[in-house]
Design an enzyme around this catalytic site. Structure first.
Site, PDB file in Angstrom:
ATOM      1  N   ASP A  17      32.112  49.033  39.870  1.00 13.17           N
ATOM      2  CA  ASP A  17      31.236  48.371  38.921  1.00 13.17           C
ATOM      3  C   ASP A  17      32.177  47.571  38.004  1.00 13.17           C
ATOM      4  O   ASP A  17      33.381  47.857  37.956  1.00 13.17           O
ATOM      5  CB  ASP A  17      30.462  49.437  38.128  1.00 13.17           C
ATOM      6  CG  ASP A  17      29.711  48.831  36.972  1.00 13.17           C
ATOM      7  OD1 ASP A  17      28.970  47.866  37.184  1.00 13.17           O
ATOM      8  OD2 ASP A  17      29.889  49.312  35.831  1.00 13.17           O
ATOM      9  N   ASP A  19      31.333  45.899  34.377  1.00 13.28           N
ATOM     10  CA  ASP A  19      31.213  46.125  32.930  1.00 13.28           C
ATOM     11  C   ASP A  19      31.397  47.600  32.608  1.00 13.28           C
ATOM     12  O   ASP A  19      30.620  48.442  33.060  1.00 13.28           O
ATOM     13  CB  ASP A  19      29.829  45.682  32.436  1.00 13.28           C
ATOM     14  CG  ASP A  19      29.576  44.197  32.677  1.00 13.28           C
ATOM     15  OD1 ASP A  19      30.345  43.381  32.168  1.00 13.28           O
ATOM     16  OD2 ASP A  19      28.593  43.864  33.370  1.00 13.28           O
ATOM     17  N   GLY A  54      24.088  48.875  33.672  1.00  8.13           N
ATOM     18  CA  GLY A  54      23.930  48.735  35.122  1.00  8.13           C
ATOM     19  C   GLY A  54      22.614  48.079  35.539  1.00  8.13           C
ATOM     20  O   GLY A  54      22.429  47.732  36.691  1.00  8.13           O
ATOM     21  N   ARG A  57      19.452  41.883  33.968  1.00  9.33           N
ATOM     22  CA  ARG A  57      19.057  41.246  32.706  1.00  9.33           C
ATOM     23  C   ARG A  57      17.540  41.345  32.488  1.00  9.33           C
ATOM     24  O   ARG A  57      17.076  41.741  31.426  1.00  9.33           O
ATOM     25  CB  ARG A  57      19.487  39.774  32.733  1.00  9.33           C
ATOM     26  CG  ARG A  57      19.642  39.167  31.371  1.00  9.33           C
ATOM     27  CD  ARG A  57      20.082  37.717  31.492  1.00  9.33           C
ATOM     28  NE  ARG A  57      21.349  37.564  32.199  1.00  9.33           N
ATOM     29  CZ  ARG A  57      21.850  36.377  32.577  1.00  9.33           C
ATOM     30  NH1 ARG A  57      21.219  35.262  32.306  1.00  9.33           N
ATOM     31  NH2 ARG A  57      23.014  36.313  33.222  1.00  9.33           N
ATOM     32  N   SER A 124      25.727  42.204  37.200  1.00 11.00           N
ATOM     33  CA  SER A 124      25.851  41.053  36.298  1.00 11.00           C
ATOM     34  C   SER A 124      25.903  39.728  37.043  1.00 11.00           C
ATOM     35  O   SER A 124      26.650  39.562  38.001  1.00 11.00           O
ATOM     36  CB  SER A 124      27.108  41.203  35.436  1.00 11.00           C
ATOM     37  OG  SER A 124      27.281  40.028  34.672  1.00 11.00           O
ATOM     38  N   ARG A 125      25.130  38.786  36.533  1.00 16.18           N
ATOM     39  CA  ARG A 125      25.165  37.430  37.074  1.00 16.18           C
ATOM     40  C   ARG A 125      26.371  36.673  36.517  1.00 16.18           C
ATOM     41  O   ARG A 125      26.632  35.542  36.911  1.00 16.18           O
ATOM     42  CB  ARG A 125      23.860  36.693  36.727  1.00 16.18           C
ATOM     43  CG  ARG A 125      22.613  37.413  37.268  1.00 16.18           C
ATOM     44  CD  ARG A 125      21.328  36.713  36.870  1.00 16.18           C
ATOM     45  NE  ARG A 125      21.137  35.474  37.615  1.00 16.18           N
ATOM     46  CZ  ARG A 125      20.565  35.394  38.811  1.00 16.18           C
ATOM     47  NH1 ARG A 125      20.116  36.485  39.395  1.00 16.18           N
ATOM     48  NH2 ARG A 125      20.434  34.241  39.420  1.00 16.18           N
ATOM     49  N   ASN A 126      27.079  37.288  35.582  1.00 14.64           N
ATOM     50  CA  ASN A 126      28.278  36.668  35.004  1.00 14.64           C
ATOM     51  C   ASN A 126      29.572  37.210  35.623  1.00 14.64           C
ATOM     52  O   ASN A 126      30.662  36.924  35.134  1.00 14.64           O
ATOM     53  CB  ASN A 126      28.318  36.932  33.488  1.00 14.64           C
ATOM     54  CG  ASN A 126      27.190  36.222  32.753  1.00 14.64           C
ATOM     55  OD1 ASN A 126      27.050  35.000  32.837  1.00 14.64           O
ATOM     56  ND2 ASN A 126      26.376  36.980  32.029  1.00 14.64           N
ATOM     57  N   ASP A 178      30.220  53.472  35.417  1.00 14.38           N
ATOM     58  CA  ASP A 178      30.092  54.026  34.060  1.00 14.38           C
ATOM     59  C   ASP A 178      28.626  54.193  33.644  1.00 14.38           C
ATOM     60  O   ASP A 178      28.357  54.653  32.536  1.00 14.38           O
ATOM     61  CB  ASP A 178      30.788  53.120  33.030  1.00 14.38           C
ATOM     62  CG  ASP A 178      30.006  51.844  32.785  1.00 14.38           C
ATOM     63  OD1 ASP A 178      29.516  51.245  33.763  1.00 14.38           O
ATOM     64  OD2 ASP A 178      29.861  51.452  31.606  1.00 14.38           O
TER      65      ASP A 178
HETATM   66  C1  G6P Z   1      25.685  45.003  34.201  1.00 17.23           C
HETATM   67  C2  G6P Z   1      25.693  45.585  32.828  1.00 17.23           C
HETATM   68  C3  G6P Z   1      24.330  45.456  32.172  1.00 17.23           C
HETATM   69  C4  G6P Z   1      23.840  44.034  32.276  1.00 17.23           C
HETATM   70  C5  G6P Z   1      23.735  43.633  33.720  1.00 17.23           C
HETATM   71  C6  G6P Z   1      23.269  42.202  33.886  1.00 17.23           C
HETATM   72  O1  G6P Z   1      25.109  45.888  35.074  1.00 17.23           O
HETATM   73  O2  G6P Z   1      26.037  46.950  32.858  1.00 17.23           O
HETATM   74  O3  G6P Z   1      24.457  45.852  30.821  1.00 17.23           O
HETATM   75  O4  G6P Z   1      22.573  43.882  31.646  1.00 17.23           O
HETATM   76  O5  G6P Z   1      25.014  43.745  34.307  1.00 17.23           O
HETATM   77  O6  G6P Z   1      24.253  41.354  33.365  1.00 17.23           O
HETATM   78  P1  G6P Z   1      24.116  39.805  33.168  1.00 17.23           P
HETATM   79  O7  G6P Z   1      25.515  39.364  32.826  1.00 17.23           O
HETATM   80  O8  G6P Z   1      23.627  39.229  34.453  1.00 17.23           O
HETATM   81  O9  G6P Z   1      23.152  39.585  32.054  1.00 17.23           O
HETATM   82 MG    MG Z   2      28.933  49.285  34.084  1.00 12.13          MG
END
Ligand code: G6P
Ligand code: MG
Length: 225
Positions: A17, A19, A54, A57, A124-126, A178
Site C-alpha cells: 500500500d 499512503d 485505504g 475518494r 489513490s488516484r494520485n 496500514d
Molecule cells: C488511499 C488512502 C485514502 C485515500 C485513497 C484515495 O487509499 O489511504 O485515505 O482516500 O487512497 O486517494 P486519492 O488520492 O485518490 O484521493
Molecule cells: Mg494506507
C-alpha cells in the site's frame, strides 16, 4: 537448503500500500478530509479517519456525508471531491525522497537485490504523482492504483490485479498495509498480510509491525511463520 533460499522461493513478491506504508501522506489525506468536514460542519475524528484509510475518494466522501446526515447531488459531490483533492495536492507539493518512511528505501533495495518482485496496491488516484515525487517509480514491477480498479478496498481487486500482473498466486505475495480496509482486502484475496501500525486496530493481519523500520526479508519471513 539455507533459510534465505527457502524464503525467496516461497515469497515471490511484496505488494505495498502507499499512503501510510511507503510515505507519510496518510496525515495529509486526514488533514484535507478534516478541512472539508469542518467546512460542512460535520464533526470528524481520528477514529473515523481510520475507517477512511485505504478507501477510495468517492467512498470516503460518502461516509463523511453519512456521518453528517447529509444527502447531496452528484455535481456537488464532485465539487467537494475536487476541493479535497486540491487541498491534498497543496499539502503534498513538497513531498520528496526524504519523506519515505524509515526502513522503506533499504527494504526496497534488498527486495530488488534478491529478485523479489515489488508491486504497488493503492486506492489513490494520485499514486503515480507521489511515487514520482519520491523518485521510486522505477522500483515497481507493477503499479495498481485507484485509476485502475473498480472496487475500493476492502474488496481485494487492487491486490488481485497486482498478483496477476506479477504472475504469482496471492499466497506468494506479501501485502504491507496500514489500513483496516486494506488488511481486510488482502486477507479476502488470500494474501499473507503484514499490518503496519497499531496491532489492536490491524488485528486481522497475519502479523503487525509498528512501522517499517528494520524490515528485511529475514524479518518478514520470521514474523509470518
Ligand atoms: C488511499 C488512502 C485514502 C485515500 C485513497 C484515495 O487509499 O489511504 O485515505 O482516500 O487512497 O486517494 P486519492 O488520492 O485518490 O484521493
Ligand atoms: Mg494506507
Amino acid at each position: 537448503m539455507n533459510i534465505e533460499l527457502e524464503v525467496s522461493m516461497e515469497i515471490a513478491a511484496c505488494i505495498f500500500d502507499m499512503d501510510g506504508v511507503i510515505v507519510d501522506t496518510a496525515r495529509f489525506h486526514f488533514k484535507a478530509w478534516q478541512r472539508l468536514a469542518d467546512s460542512m460542519g460535520i464533526p470528524f475524528t481520528e477514529a473515523q479517519n481510520e475507517q477512511l484509510k485505504g478507501v477510495s475518494r468517492v467512498d470516503s466522501l460518502d461516509r463523511i456525508l453519512q456521518w453528517g446526515n447529509l444527502v447531496l447531488g452528484n455535481n456537488k459531490k464532485i465539487e467537494l471531491m475536487n476541493l479535497k483533492n486540491k487541498w491534498y495536492l497543496e499539502y503534498v507539493e513538497e513531498v520528496n525522497p526524504s519523506d519515505m518512511l524509515p526502513g522503506v528505501p533499504q527494504f526496497l533495495a534488498e527486495l530488488t537485490e534478491k529478485g523479489i518482485k515489488i508491486g504497488l496496491g493503492s486506492s489513490s488516484r494520485n499514486s503515480v504523482l507521489i511515487l514520482e515525487l519520491l523518485g521510486i517509480t522505477s522500483k515497481f514491477d507493477t503499479i495498481i492504483d485507484g485509476t485502475k480498479i473498480h472496487l475500493s478496498k476492502p474488496n481485494p481487486e487492487v491486490f488481485l490485479r497486482g498478483a496477476k500482473e506479477l504472475r504469482f498466486e496471492p499466497s506468494a505475495c506479501v501485502v504491507f498495509e496500514d489500513a483496516i480496509s486494506g488488511v481486510e482486502a488482502a486477507r479476502a484475496g488470500g494474501f499473507p498480510c503484514i499490518g503496519v501500525g497499531d496491532s489492536t486496530i490491524l488485528s486481522m493481519a497475519n502479523a503487525v509491525v509498528p512501522d517499517m523500520q528494520g524490515m528485511s526479508v529475514q524479518r518478514m519471513t520470521e514474523i509470518l511463520h
